[in-house]
Design an enzyme around this catalytic site. Structure first.
Site, PDB file in Angstrom:
ATOM      1  N   GLU A 158       0.797  -1.227   0.000  1.00 23.28           N
ATOM      2  CA  GLU A 158       0.000   0.000   0.000  1.00 23.28           C
ATOM      3  C   GLU A 158       0.833   1.283   0.000  1.00 23.28           C
ATOM      4  OE1 GLU A 158      -2.830  -0.110   3.204  1.00 23.28           O
ATOM      5  OE2 GLU A 158      -3.920  -1.785   2.356  1.00 23.28           O
ATOM      6  N   GLU A 343      -5.286  -8.489   0.873  1.00 20.35           N
ATOM      7  CA  GLU A 343      -5.894  -8.169   2.170  1.00 20.35           C
ATOM      8  C   GLU A 343      -7.370  -7.891   1.966  1.00 20.35           C
ATOM      9  OE1 GLU A 343      -4.300  -4.981   4.596  1.00 20.35           O
ATOM     10  OE2 GLU A 343      -2.248  -5.598   4.128  1.00 20.35           O
TER      11      GLU A 343
HETATM   12  C1  FCB Z   1      -4.282  -2.022   5.712  1.00 14.67           C
HETATM   13  C2  FCB Z   1      -2.884  -2.347   6.175  1.00 14.67           C
HETATM   14  C3  FCB Z   1      -2.830  -3.423   7.230  1.00 14.67           C
HETATM   15  C4  FCB Z   1      -3.939  -3.296   8.231  1.00 14.67           C
HETATM   16  C5  FCB Z   1      -5.275  -3.166   7.539  1.00 14.67           C
HETATM   17  C6  FCB Z   1      -6.443  -3.079   8.476  1.00 14.67           C
HETATM   18  O1  FCB Z   1      -4.313  -0.728   5.177  1.00 14.67           O
HETATM   19  O2  FCB Z   1      -2.097  -2.767   5.084  1.00 14.67           O
HETATM   20  O3  FCB Z   1      -1.562  -3.381   7.824  1.00 14.67           O
HETATM   21  O4  FCB Z   1      -3.683  -2.275   9.100  1.00 14.67           O
HETATM   22  O5  FCB Z   1      -5.259  -2.027   6.715  1.00 14.67           O
END
Ligand code: FCB
Length: 429
Positions: A158, A343
């Protein structure tokens, strides 16, 4: 083989910040500054994964997961971010990778999930172009050690969130509030990504990805102002990080009053646009945008109502994931490599976490629909295996499939863990 995994990050779970020669990272510094994190929480101990990793690997194996996305702490490998690697830090990841392979779990390490060595922050952090080269040197060191067993690599996590929260707004480490002057951080991270891809391939890496946080952008209305504000936001959040990597171009920044991104040098875009074997997408929710914005920005966040929210207050919009994936395919076409959801997850309290089950069920249905609509999806990683240190929120947001009692470090699988295990079992038949 479709990958079913969980994702974690070094600073959020490892603890053991002073052990085995690990150098300080910007998150050690930041979390110890008064007022930076909720209740002054730090990652000093976190989930103590540095010591308890065998138990955590056993939890993954027991759930039938076949992949694990974790991150490598740069300051464990190179305590000051440059020079000779510390032996013990690399040994830790070596043992972890061995244990994963032994259980048939594909290791998918991320090289940078925000814990920059503090010594590099002292040289300007990602505002300093030289950091890109140091990142590639570090990538080479790690890959030389692990690429005989690690086939899948993720360079950055990210870069958007790191730039905006860390350097734009100052709510994450390194805590700088530079607003649009943070833009070079995007470029230097992307340049670091491109150089790291080259270094990883030279060291034998087979599959290389970047993980971008992406959001579908919804204009608050059909007014011309809201539509152009939504475009401006899309440029900053999504296009700024996907276009250079996939197309070798930067989007137009004129909505920001920026005619030319003057930190780009000849040849940089060629370096950034290395062929990739996958695009990692982190998805949490869409963003609703109105115009024209204030404080020099061409947009404002209009908020989303009418959907359930997580304990973090984030709207739950499973179809946003399908929408995002289909829009990526529409924009990038054949330039879009296979996609991995690296994620997706939610914060809720409690061990009988029926809301998390509903959340995951809805988002998995959304990726299946995206597959039917032609998106080449190869994996889905739940954020997260364990409740952990949620950055500025400290231990207040619980994202884990497994509950962690931070007093005793006891792990308790939640209802969602058992549900996911059941789902994976049905897929085997
Ligand atoms: C993302 C991050 C991860 C975590 C989630 C909830 O932005 O990559 O580390 O904090 O959010």
């Amino acid at each position: 083989m479709f990958l079913w995994g969980t994702a974690t990050a070094s600073y959020q779970i490892e603890g053991a910040v002073g052990e085995d020669g690990r150098g300080p990272s910007i998150w050690d510094t930041f979390s110890h500054e008064p007022g930076r994190t909720r209740d002054g929480h730090t990652g000093d101990v976190a989930c103590d994964h540095y010591h308890r990793w065998p138990e955590d690997v056993a939890l993954m194996a027991e759930a039938g997961l076949n992949a694990y996305r974790f991150s490598i702490a740069w300051p464990r490998v190179q305590p000051t971010g440059r020079g000779e690697p510390g032996k013990k830090g690399l040994d830790f990841y070596d043992r972890l990778v061995d244990a994963l392979c032994e259980k048939g779990i594909v290791p998918a390490p991320t090289l940078f999930h925000w814990d920059l060595p503090q010594a590099l922050e002292d040289e300007g952090g990602w505002l300093n172009r030289d950091i890109s080269g140091y990142f590639a040197d570090y990538a080479a060191i790690v890959a030389e050690r692990l690429s005989d067993r690690v086939k899948m690599w993720i360079t950055l996590n990210e870069p958007f969130v790191h730039m905006v929260f860390g350097y734009g707004l100052g709510v994450h480490a390194p805590g700088r509030a530079l607003f649009l002057d943070a833009l070079p951080v995007a470029h230097h991270q992307l340049l670091g990504h491109g150089l790291a891809v080259q270094a990883l391939r030279a060291a034998g890496a087979e599959q290389v990805l970047i993980t971008n946080n992406c959001t579908p952008v919804w204009p608050a209305s059909d007014s011309a102002e809201d539509l152009s504000a939504a475009d401006a936001y899309d440029t900053l959040h999504n296009l700024l990080f996907n276009d250079p990597v996939l197309l070798g171009t930067y989007p137009d920044f004129s909505a920001y009053g920026i005619a030319k991104l003057d930190f780009i040098r000849t040849g940089d875009l060629e370096t950034i646009a290395q062929p990739l074997d996958g695009l990692g997408i982190n998805y949490y929710n869409p963003t609703r945008i109105a115009g024209p914005g204030s404080g020099g920005l061409p947009f404002e966040d209009a908020g989303i109502t009418g959907y359930p929210t997580t304990a973090f207050g984030w709207p739950v919009v499973p179809d946003g994931l399908r929408e995002l994936l289909v829009s990526l395919k529409a924009r990038y076409g054949t330039a879009l490599p296979p996609v991995y959801i690296t994620e997706n997850g939610c914060s809720y309290e409690g061990v009988d976490d029926q809301e998390r089950i509903a959340y995951l069920d809805g988002h998995i249905a959304a990726i299946r629909q995206a597959q039917r609509e032609g998106v080449d999806l190869r994996g889905y990683f739940v954020w997260s295996l364990l409740d952990n240190f949620e950055w500025a929120e400290g231990y207040h947001q619980r994202f884990g499939l497994v509950h962690v009692d931070f007093e005793t470090q006891k792990r308790t699988p939640k209802a969602s863990y058992h549900w996911l295990k059941g789902l994976i079992e049905t897929l085997k038949d």
